[in-house]
Design a protein around this motif. Structure first.
Motif, PDB file in Angstrom:
ATOM      1  N   ASP A  51      20.023 -50.202 101.360  1.00  0.00           N
ATOM      2  CA  ASP A  51      20.241 -48.875 101.945  1.00  0.00           C
ATOM      3  C   ASP A  51      19.664 -47.777 101.068  1.00  0.00           C
ATOM      4  OD1 ASP A  51      21.113 -46.875 103.610  1.00  0.00           O
ATOM      5  OD2 ASP A  51      23.138 -46.820 102.766  1.00  0.00           O
ATOM      6  N   ASP A  52      18.356 -47.806 100.901  1.00  0.00           N
ATOM      7  CA  ASP A  52      17.647 -46.795 100.118  1.00  0.00           C
ATOM      8  C   ASP A  52      16.226 -46.748 100.649  1.00  0.00           C
ATOM      9  OD1 ASP A  52      16.370 -45.155  98.347  1.00  0.00           O
ATOM     10  OD2 ASP A  52      16.978 -46.228  96.533  1.00  0.00           O
ATOM     11  N   LYS A  84      19.460 -45.982 114.878  1.00  0.00           N
ATOM     12  CA  LYS A  84      20.899 -46.075 115.079  1.00  0.00           C
ATOM     13  C   LYS A  84      21.605 -46.721 113.887  1.00  0.00           C
ATOM     14  CE  LYS A  84      20.918 -46.235 120.138  1.00  0.00           C
ATOM     15  NZ  LYS A  84      21.626 -46.820 121.301  1.00  0.00           N
ATOM     16  N   ASN A  85      22.817 -46.258 113.640  1.00  0.00           N
ATOM     17  CA  ASN A  85      23.652 -46.826 112.590  1.00  0.00           C
ATOM     18  C   ASN A  85      24.116 -48.216 112.998  1.00  0.00           C
ATOM     19  OD1 ASN A  85      26.471 -47.305 111.327  1.00  0.00           O
ATOM     20  ND2 ASN A  85      25.632 -45.632 110.100  1.00  0.00           N
ATOM     21  N   THR A  86      23.986 -49.193 112.108  1.00  0.00           N
ATOM     22  CA  THR A  86      24.341 -50.566 112.466  1.00  0.00           C
ATOM     23  C   THR A  86      25.842 -50.772 112.602  1.00  0.00           C
ATOM     24  OG1 THR A  86      24.309 -51.193 110.128  1.00  0.00           O
ATOM     25  CG2 THR A  86      22.294 -51.558 111.386  1.00  0.00           C
ATOM     26  N   GLY A  87      26.631 -49.936 111.961  1.00  0.00           N
ATOM     27  CA  GLY A  87      28.072 -50.091 112.061  1.00  0.00           C
ATOM     28  C   GLY A  87      28.660 -49.436 113.283  1.00  0.00           C
ATOM     29  N   SER A  88      28.200 -48.225 113.590  1.00  0.00           N
ATOM     30  CA  SER A  88      28.777 -47.448 114.693  1.00  0.00           C
ATOM     31  C   SER A  88      27.887 -47.366 115.929  1.00  0.00           C
ATOM     32  CB  SER A  88      29.056 -46.023 114.210  1.00  0.00           C
ATOM     33  OG  SER A  88      27.829 -45.352 113.898  1.00  0.00           O
ATOM     34  N   ASP A  89      26.616 -47.705 115.791  1.00  0.00           N
ATOM     35  CA  ASP A  89      25.600 -47.528 116.848  1.00  0.00           C
ATOM     36  C   ASP A  89      25.326 -46.065 117.158  1.00  0.00           C
ATOM     37  OD1 ASP A  89      24.961 -50.224 117.310  1.00  0.00           O
ATOM     38  OD2 ASP A  89      26.666 -50.482 118.660  1.00  0.00           O
ATOM     39  N   ASN A  90      25.820 -45.163 116.331  1.00  0.00           N
ATOM     40  CA  ASN A  90      25.525 -43.741 116.523  1.00  0.00           C
ATOM     41  C   ASN A  90      24.053 -43.469 116.262  1.00  0.00           C
ATOM     42  OD1 ASN A  90      28.144 -43.031 117.178  1.00  0.00           O
ATOM     43  ND2 ASN A  90      28.698 -42.516 115.064  1.00  0.00           N
ATOM     44  N   PRO A 103      18.515 -55.164 110.038  1.00  0.00           N
ATOM     45  CA  PRO A 103      18.686 -53.706 110.314  1.00  0.00           C
ATOM     46  C   PRO A 103      17.834 -52.589 109.648  1.00  0.00           C
ATOM     47  CG  PRO A 103      20.799 -54.745 110.087  1.00  0.00           C
ATOM     48  CD  PRO A 103      19.750 -55.842 109.915  1.00  0.00           C
ATOM     49  N   LEU A 104      17.928 -51.106 109.560  1.00  0.00           N
ATOM     50  CA  LEU A 104      17.040 -49.890 109.424  1.00  0.00           C
ATOM     51  C   LEU A 104      17.250 -48.765 108.400  1.00  0.00           C
ATOM     52  CD1 LEU A 104      16.255 -46.742 110.683  1.00  0.00           C
ATOM     53  CD2 LEU A 104      17.232 -47.844 112.522  1.00  0.00           C
ATOM     54  N   PHE A 114       9.765 -48.599 108.108  1.00  0.00           N
ATOM     55  CA  PHE A 114      10.304 -47.618 107.161  1.00  0.00           C
ATOM     56  C   PHE A 114      11.731 -47.233 107.531  1.00  0.00           C
ATOM     57  CE2 PHE A 114      10.957 -42.987 106.465  1.00  0.00           C
ATOM     58  CZ  PHE A 114      11.058 -42.998 105.083  1.00  0.00           C
ATOM     59  N   HIS A 115      12.013 -47.180 108.829  1.00  0.00           N
ATOM     60  CA  HIS A 115      13.323 -46.746 109.281  1.00  0.00           C
ATOM     61  C   HIS A 115      14.338 -47.884 109.403  1.00  0.00           C
ATOM     62  CE1 HIS A 115      10.760 -43.363 110.559  1.00  0.00           C
ATOM     63  NE2 HIS A 115      11.843 -42.646 110.382  1.00  0.00           N
ATOM     64  N   ALA A 116      13.880 -49.115 109.442  1.00  0.00           N
ATOM     65  CA  ALA A 116      14.782 -50.250 109.680  1.00  0.00           C
ATOM     66  C   ALA A 116      15.264 -50.853 108.373  1.00  0.00           C
ATOM     67  CB  ALA A 116      14.065 -51.299 110.522  1.00  0.00           C
ATOM     68  N   ARG A 117      16.581 -50.866 108.180  1.00  0.00           N
ATOM     69  CA  ARG A 117      17.163 -51.478 106.990  1.00  0.00           C
ATOM     70  C   ARG A 117      18.588 -51.906 107.281  1.00  0.00           C
ATOM     71  NH1 ARG A 117      16.892 -45.795 103.876  1.00  0.00           N
ATOM     72  NH2 ARG A 117      18.935 -44.924 104.371  1.00  0.00           N
ATOM     73  N   VAL A 118      19.326 -52.246 106.241  1.00  0.00           N
ATOM     74  CA  VAL A 118      20.639 -52.853 106.448  1.00  0.00           C
ATOM     75  C   VAL A 118      21.626 -51.910 107.122  1.00  0.00           C
ATOM     76  CG1 VAL A 118      21.613 -52.227 104.187  1.00  0.00           C
ATOM     77  CG2 VAL A 118      22.378 -54.320 105.337  1.00  0.00           C
ATOM     78  N   THR A 119      21.445 -50.628 106.975  1.00  0.00           N
ATOM     79  CA  THR A 119      22.397 -49.672 107.548  1.00  0.00           C
ATOM     80  C   THR A 119      21.925 -49.044 108.856  1.00  0.00           C
ATOM     81  OG1 THR A 119      21.441 -48.070 106.017  1.00  0.00           O
ATOM     82  CG2 THR A 119      23.562 -49.035 105.409  1.00  0.00           C
TER      83      THR A 119
END
Length: 204
Positions: A187-188, A48-54, A11-12, A102-107
């Motif tokens: 997440d940083d 997009k948020n990995t938890g909510s897809d928002n 994930p971003l 740069f934008h893709a990470r765990v969250t």
């Protein structure tokens, strides 16, 4: 971890929405310009948020007579892609990958939607991007959707403040391809920024 690769299962990082007014000098921009042969296209990036897809951020890769990333109110900062009010110049495929990474990470994860366009439409998108900025904080989707709806064939895209609504409208265009980019970085986003800066310095 090799951040130069698109990873499609992890994930971003949120690019945020806060772009200062900047204007890179002519000589710096001219040296950075990247041109690609072949068909022209536009790629809408949605973070997009990995938890909510928002949706959290929107940006647009424009492959016209030169390749740029229109990143309204974005936070992508480095030395290789000079900026003029939300337009990042020199968007080679490699630097485009770094931008996504740069934008893709765990969250957060990144959705890329690509559509082929005629040369004149690509040039129109480039001209609109150059005239658009800078965008105030929180208006990334508003500026991106406003640009797109001015293009022939894109009139059905509604101007919106919401990244997911823009992504949904873009998905309705004929011939759109879809990819997800995921990474498992912490997440940083400052960590990713340091890693990417070091990788870019090593490539000089």
């Amino acid at each position: 971890m090799d951040r130069r690769r698109f990873v499609i299962a992890f994930p971003l990082a949120l690019s945020g929405c806060a772009a200062p007014m900047v204007w890179a000098p002519d000589d710096v921009v001219s040296k950075a310009v990247y041109k690609a042969a072949g068909p022209k296209h536009l790629t809408l990036y949605t973070m997009k948020n990995t938890g909510s897809d928002n949706g959290a951020h929107s940006a647009l890769l424009i492959n016209a007579s030169q390749r740029v990333i229109f990143d309204p109110a974005g936070s992508w900062q480095q030395q290789q892609m000079p900026e003029r009010n939300d337009v990042l110049f020199g968007a080679s495929p490699a630097l485009e990958q770094y931008y996504v990474s740069f934008h893709a990470r765990v969250t957060y994860y990144v959705v890329g939607q690509t559509v082929s366009v005629e040369d004149d439409i690509a040039e129109r998108a480039l001209a609109l991007a150059l005239d658009a900025g800078p965008a105030p904080q929180g208006s990334c989707s508003r500026f991106t959707s406003r640009l797109l709806r001015q293009l022939p064939g894109f009139e059905g895209i509604r101007q919106t403040w919401f990244p997911n609504k823009l992504s949904d409208d873009f998905a309705s265009l004929p011939g759109v391809s879809y990819r997800e980019y995921r990474e498992n970085d912490e997440d940083d986003k400052s960590v990713a920024a340091r890693q990417i800066r070091a990788a870019l310095e090593a490539e000089k």
